[in-house]
Design a protein around this motif. Structure first.
Motif, mmCIF file in Angstrom:
data_model
loop_
_atom_site.group_PDB
_atom_site.id
_atom_site.type_symbol
_atom_site.label_atom_id
_atom_site.label_comp_id
_atom_site.label_asym_id
_atom_site.label_seq_id
_atom_site.Cartn_x
_atom_site.Cartn_y
_atom_site.Cartn_z
ATOM 1 N N ASN A 88 0.832 -1.202 0.000
ATOM 2 C CA ASN A 88 0.000 0.000 0.000
ATOM 3 C C ASN A 88 0.865 1.249 0.000
ATOM 4 O O ASN A 88 1.655 1.482 0.922
ATOM 5 C CB ASN A 88 -0.917 0.018 1.225
ATOM 6 C CG ASN A 88 -2.269 -0.575 0.926
ATOM 7 O OD1 ASN A 88 -2.410 -1.412 0.049
ATOM 8 N ND2 ASN A 88 -3.282 -0.148 1.665
ATOM 9 N N THR A 90 -0.634 4.377 -0.220
ATOM 10 C CA THR A 90 -1.460 5.109 0.736
ATOM 11 C C THR A 90 -2.582 4.180 1.168
ATOM 12 O O THR A 90 -2.655 3.031 0.719
ATOM 13 C CB THR A 90 -2.060 6.385 0.100
ATOM 14 O OG1 THR A 90 -3.073 6.009 -0.850
ATOM 15 C CG2 THR A 90 -0.993 7.219 -0.594
ATOM 16 N N LYS A 92 -5.494 4.281 0.245
ATOM 17 C CA LYS A 92 -6.418 4.071 -0.866
ATOM 18 C C LYS A 92 -5.748 3.572 -2.136
ATOM 19 O O LYS A 92 -6.426 3.294 -3.121
ATOM 20 C CB LYS A 92 -7.152 5.383 -1.189
ATOM 21 C CG LYS A 92 -8.083 5.862 -0.088
ATOM 22 C CD LYS A 92 -8.839 7.104 -0.540
ATOM 23 C CE LYS A 92 -9.822 7.565 0.528
ATOM 24 N NZ LYS A 92 -10.603 8.740 0.064
ATOM 25 N N TRP A 93 -4.424 3.445 -2.129
ATOM 26 C CA TRP A 93 -3.696 3.105 -3.347
ATOM 27 C C TRP A 93 -2.749 1.946 -3.067
ATOM 28 O O TRP A 93 -1.890 2.040 -2.198
ATOM 29 C CB TRP A 93 -2.937 4.328 -3.847
ATOM 30 C CG TRP A 93 -2.198 4.126 -5.130
ATOM 31 C CD1 TRP A 93 -2.399 3.132 -6.057
ATOM 32 C CD2 TRP A 93 -1.123 4.927 -5.627
ATOM 33 N NE1 TRP A 93 -1.531 3.258 -7.101
ATOM 34 C CE2 TRP A 93 -0.737 4.356 -6.882
ATOM 35 C CE3 TRP A 93 -0.472 6.082 -5.170
ATOM 36 C CZ2 TRP A 93 0.288 4.882 -7.647
ATOM 37 C CZ3 TRP A 93 0.545 6.602 -5.942
ATOM 38 C CH2 TRP A 93 0.915 6.011 -7.163
ATOM 39 N N GLN A 94 -2.902 0.880 -3.821
ATOM 40 C CA GLN A 94 -2.112 -0.330 -3.626
ATOM 41 C C GLN A 94 -1.513 -0.790 -4.954
ATOM 42 O O GLN A 94 -2.125 -0.661 -6.012
ATOM 43 C CB GLN A 94 -2.995 -1.450 -3.063
ATOM 44 C CG GLN A 94 -2.260 -2.745 -2.751
ATOM 45 C CD GLN A 94 -3.201 -3.815 -2.225
ATOM 46 O OE1 GLN A 94 -3.465 -4.805 -2.894
ATOM 47 N NE2 GLN A 94 -3.735 -3.597 -1.044
ATOM 48 N N THR A 122 -2.414 -2.381 -10.086
ATOM 49 C CA THR A 122 -2.592 -1.332 -9.096
ATOM 50 C C THR A 122 -4.081 -1.145 -8.829
ATOM 51 O O THR A 122 -4.907 -1.305 -9.728
ATOM 52 C CB THR A 122 -1.960 -0.006 -9.577
ATOM 53 O OG1 THR A 122 -2.108 0.997 -8.568
ATOM 54 C CG2 THR A 122 -2.582 0.474 -10.869
ATOM 55 N N LYS A 123 -4.410 -0.834 -7.577
ATOM 56 C CA LYS A 123 -5.791 -0.598 -7.158
ATOM 57 C C LYS A 123 -5.903 0.799 -6.580
ATOM 58 O O LYS A 123 -4.984 1.269 -5.886
ATOM 59 C CB LYS A 123 -6.215 -1.595 -6.075
ATOM 60 C CG LYS A 123 -6.156 -3.056 -6.438
ATOM 61 C CD LYS A 123 -6.544 -3.883 -5.217
ATOM 62 C CE LYS A 123 -6.532 -5.367 -5.486
ATOM 63 N NZ LYS A 123 -6.907 -6.128 -4.264
ATOM 64 N N TYR A 124 -7.052 1.416 -6.821
ATOM 65 C CA TYR A 124 -7.317 2.704 -6.178
ATOM 66 C C TYR A 124 -8.766 2.712 -5.697
ATOM 67 O O TYR A 124 -9.696 2.443 -6.469
ATOM 68 C CB TYR A 124 -7.082 3.879 -7.127
ATOM 69 C CG TYR A 124 -7.197 5.215 -6.428
ATOM 70 C CD1 TYR A 124 -6.127 5.716 -5.683
ATOM 71 C CD2 TYR A 124 -8.377 5.948 -6.476
ATOM 72 C CE1 TYR A 124 -6.228 6.920 -5.013
ATOM 73 C CE2 TYR A 124 -8.485 7.155 -5.825
ATOM 74 C CZ TYR A 124 -7.408 7.641 -5.088
ATOM 75 O OH TYR A 124 -7.522 8.836 -4.425
ATOM 76 N N LYS A 141 -9.229 -1.264 -10.656
ATOM 77 C CA LYS A 141 -7.985 -2.030 -10.709
ATOM 78 C C LYS A 141 -7.484 -2.094 -12.145
ATOM 79 O O LYS A 141 -8.241 -2.417 -13.070
ATOM 80 C CB LYS A 141 -8.202 -3.443 -10.165
ATOM 81 C CG LYS A 141 -6.939 -4.304 -10.188
ATOM 82 C CD LYS A 141 -7.160 -5.646 -9.492
ATOM 83 C CE LYS A 141 -8.030 -6.563 -10.312
ATOM 84 N NZ LYS A 141 -8.065 -7.934 -9.746
#
Length: 282
Positions: A88, A90, A92-94, A122-124, A141
């Motif tokens: 992660n 942040t 919210k962001w991975q 990446t995920k948000y 994603k």
């Protein structure tokens, strides 16, 4: 609540065709009945086994997930050991890396082993709405697949094509159950057909919620993709069981049973058995 790798919501061999067909039917009936019976005692909630989750690790969270897939097909047996490393940036962001190692043994021809196609994604998180004992979350994603698997020999260990997938992942999790959904579009290169990905999961926790977690969860999932260019639909019924041993360790297993298979006759899937673990590392 976010600082949890497992997505826990703390608040809230070949046989005859006839015998193989019989085994498929009886396995489906048995597993469906088992899941329904176990689901009557649901108490707490963990993440799905085959479907993605919108619940992330927390700020600067990092972990390791690894699982083995035993794949039985009509013309081959295979084993895939997959390593997933999420981090992660942040809350919210991975970002994640997925590294598979494959071993394929066809009924006719030589066996092949080696690394498959590397994936980075990446995920948000798009939204989060928490209530008393509940949470509703969604994320976007983006996945990029690189053709790192060897395709010079058969059977091939990779697709031989760059692929890009854009997905939406949603989840509604309570202390009594969890519902997860994922839909995505996979854009493939090198002349391969695109496909539409769809997954849905329903989770039934069996033990009372406590902290640190000591949870036993069961899942019933549908995992599929529709392949364009008149190839057809692939759909799996995927029951599974999961044990969460504290805040940092999880064990899980599930089986995917084909309900629809667009592969040519003689190459279709009998089942895919998954056994794995997830570890949270600070």
């Amino acid at each position: 609540m976010d600082n949890n790798f497992f997505g826990i919501h703390n608040d809230c061999y070949k046989f005859s065709p006839r015998l193989m067909a019989y085994q498929r039917i009886t396995s489906k009936i048995f597993l469906i009945i088992l899941m329904l019976l176990l689901g009557l005692k649901m108490k707490a909630q963990g993440p799905p086994i085959f479907t993605d989750t919108p619940i992330m690790l927390g700020v600067q969270g990092r972990g390791v997930r690894t699982f083995g897939n035993i794949i039985s097909k009509e013309n081959a047996n295979a084993y895939a050991q997959v390593l997933v490393v999420p981090y992660n940036i942040t809350s919210k962001w991975q970002v994640d890396a997925v590294v598979p190692y494959l071993s394929i043994s066809p009924d006719a021809g030589d066996s092949q082993s080696g690394f498959g196609d590397l994936k980075l994604f990446t995920k948000y998180q798009l939204y989060q709405k928490d209530g008393k004992g509940t949470t509703l979350r969604g994320l976007i994603k983006l996945t990029e697949t690189f053709p790192t698997g060897n395709t010079s020999k058969m059977p091939a260990l990779g697709s031989g094509a760059y692929q890009t997938t854009l997905s939406l992942v949603n989840g509604y999790v309570t202390t009594k159950y969890g519902v997860y959904g994922e839909v995505g579009y996979n854009l493939a290169g090198n002349g391969l057909p695109d496909n539409l990905i769809y997954n849905i999961a329903f989770g039934y926790p069996l033990l009372p919620q406590k902290y640190p977690p000591n949870q036993l969860n069961v899942f019933l999932e549908l995992n599929g993709n529709y392949v364009f260019d008149d190839v057809g639909n692939n759909l799996f019924l995927s029951p599974g069981i999961q044990y969460i041993a504290g805040r940092k360790l999880l064990f899980e297993s599930g089986i995917q049973i084909p309900l629809a298979d667009a592969s040519p006759r003689g190459q279709q899937t009998n089942y895919i058995l998954r056994i794995g673990t997830r570890i949270l590392i600070f």
